[in-house]
Write a protein that holds these residues in place. Structure first.
Motif, PDB file in Angstrom:
ATOM      1  N   PHE A  70       0.842  -1.193   0.000  1.00 50.06           N
ATOM      2  CA  PHE A  70       0.000   0.000   0.000  1.00 50.06           C
ATOM      3  C   PHE A  70       0.878   1.244   0.000  1.00 50.06           C
ATOM      4  N   THR A  71       0.705   2.078  -0.985  1.00 51.50           N
ATOM      5  CA  THR A  71       1.456   3.339  -1.069  1.00 51.50           C
ATOM      6  C   THR A  71       0.508   4.468  -1.469  1.00 51.50           C
ATOM      7  N   VAL A  72       0.892   5.678  -1.097  1.00 51.26           N
ATOM      8  CA  VAL A  72       0.187   6.891  -1.508  1.00 51.26           C
ATOM      9  C   VAL A  72       1.193   7.763  -2.238  1.00 51.26           C
ATOM     10  N   ALA A  73       0.888   8.102  -3.459  1.00 50.33           N
ATOM     11  CA  ALA A  73       1.826   8.871  -4.282  1.00 50.33           C
ATOM     12  C   ALA A  73       2.155  10.208  -3.630  1.00 50.33           C
ATOM     13  N   GLY A  74       3.453  10.462  -3.440  1.00 47.53           N
ATOM     14  CA  GLY A  74       3.912  11.737  -2.906  1.00 47.53           C
ATOM     15  C   GLY A  74       3.752  11.896  -1.421  1.00 47.53           C
ATOM     16  N   ALA A  75       3.370  10.841  -0.706  1.00 49.37           N
ATOM     17  CA  ALA A  75       3.177  10.945   0.739  1.00 49.37           C
ATOM     18  C   ALA A  75       3.771   9.705   1.404  1.00 49.37           C
TER      19      ALA A  75
END
Length: 288
Positions: A70-75
Motif C-alpha cells: 500500500f502506497t500513496v503517491a507523494g506521501a
C-alpha cells in the motif's frame, strides 16, 4: 486534494503471501482448538490460548504484509508502533474470547453466534486500528456502507471458523476450513481497503521516504517467529493428525482424559464381540 492510492505496489505477491499467512494462522488455531477439546480441563486453557494467539498473529501478520503493497503517491507512510502493536493485542484477545466460548461450550448455536460476533469484531477492530496507526501528510476517510460489509465478512468468517473448530474432525478438515477462513479474512481486508479514500494536505513538493516494506518488516519478525514455534508444537503433537484421540495411546499421555466404556441405554457395558474361529467342517457321528 485526493491522494493517488496503490494497494498492489508489488503486484500479486503481497496478496498471495498475506493469504498464506492468514491460512497458516487459521490452520494452527483450528488444530489447537480441536486438540483442546480432546484433553482434560486442566490442559484445555493452554491449548485454547495457543490457538487464540496463532489465529490473532496470523490475521495481524496478513494485514501488515498486505499493507507492504500500500502506497500513496507523494506521501511517505510511517507507522506508530504503540498503535500497531495494540492492534495485535486486540486481535489476540478478542479472538481468544470466541475460541474460549466454543472450546468450553461447544459449537452450539448460542456459542457460535456470541463467539463469532466477538471474534469478527476483533478482526475488524484489528484492521481499522492498524490503519489508524498510519502516519502521513493527509487523512483517511471511509465509505460507511463498504466498512459495514467488511465487518459482516469478518463476522461470517469468524463464525464459520469457530464452527469448523468445534467439529473435532481430521487434519484434512482443518486444512480445508483454514483455506476458507484465509480467503474470508483476506477478502475482509481488501474490502476494508476498498472503503478507503485518502485526502492529502497541501504541502507543495511531493516527498519521498522509506518504503512500507522497510518500515513493517522489523515489526513482523516477532509474530512470524511465534507462528513458526506454534507450528512446531502442532506438528510434533502426537494427537494432531487425528480428529479424536487413539484410546490405547491416550491412556498413557498427560492431559488426555480416560474414556469410559460405551454403555447401552440400560446402563450395562456393551458386550464384547465374539472372536470368530476359522470355519471347520462339522463332524457328525456318521462321519466318525
Amino acid at each position: 486534494m485526493h491522494g493517488t492510492v496503490d494497494g498492489f505496489s508489488y503486484g500479486l505477491v503481497t496478496p498471495l503471501v498475506a493469504y498464506v499467512m492468514a491460512c497458516l494462522g487459521g490452520a494452527l488455531g483450528l488444530r489447537c482448538t480441536t486438540r483442546a477439546r480432546l484433553v482434560a480441563h486442566s490442559w484445555r486453557p493452554g491449548w485454547l490460548a495457543l490457538g487464540s494467539a496463532a489465529i490473532g498473529s496470523g490475521i495481524w501478520t496478513m494485514h501488515f504484509i498486505a499493507m507492504m503493497g500500500f502506497t500513496v503517491a507523494g506521501a511517505p507512510i510511517h507507522y506508530d508502533k504503540p498503535t500497531t502493536y495494540a492492534s495485535l493485542g486486540v486481535a489476540v484477545i478478542m479472538v481468544g474470547v470466541g475460541i474460549f466460548i466454543v472450546g468450553y461450550r461447544g459449537a452450539t448455536g448460542t456459542a457460535l453466534f456470541t463467539g463469532g460476533t466477538v471474534t469478527g469484531l476483533g478482526i475488524a477492530s484489528m484492521h481499522y486500528l492498524g490503519m489508524a496507526g498510519m502516519r502521513f501528510s493527509g487523512k483517511l476517510e471511509y465509505n460507511t456502507f463498504t466498512v459495514s460489509v467488511s465487518v459482516a465478512i469478518a463476522m461470517a468468517a469468524a463464525t464459520a471458523a469457530l464452527w469448523a473448530a468445534g467439529q473435532v474432525r481430521g487434519f484434512a478438515w482443518s486444512v480445508g476450513a483454514s483455506l476458507v477462513m484465509g480467503l474470508a479474512v483476506t477478502g475482509m481486508h481488501y474490502t476494508g481497503m476498498a472503503a478507503l479514500s485518502v485526502h492529502l494536505h497541501a504541502t507543495g513538493t511531493p516527498t519521498e521516504g522509506d518504503s512500507p516494506a522497510a518500515l513493517l518488516a522489523p515489526m513482523l519478525i516477532g509474530p512470524l517467529a511465534f507462528l513458526l514455534l506454534a507450528g512446531v508444537v502442532v506438528v510434533f503433537d502426537p494427537l494432531m493428525g487425528v480428529g479424536r484421540p487413539d484410546r490405547t495411546r491416550a491412556e498413557h499421555m498427560p492431559g488426555v482424559p480416560a474414556h469410559p466404556p460405551v454403555r447401552h441405554s440400560a446402563g450395562r457395558p456393551a458386550p464384547r464381540a465374539r472372536r470368530r474361529l476359522p470355519h471347520r467342517e462339522s463332524r457328525t457321528p456318521q462321519n466318525r
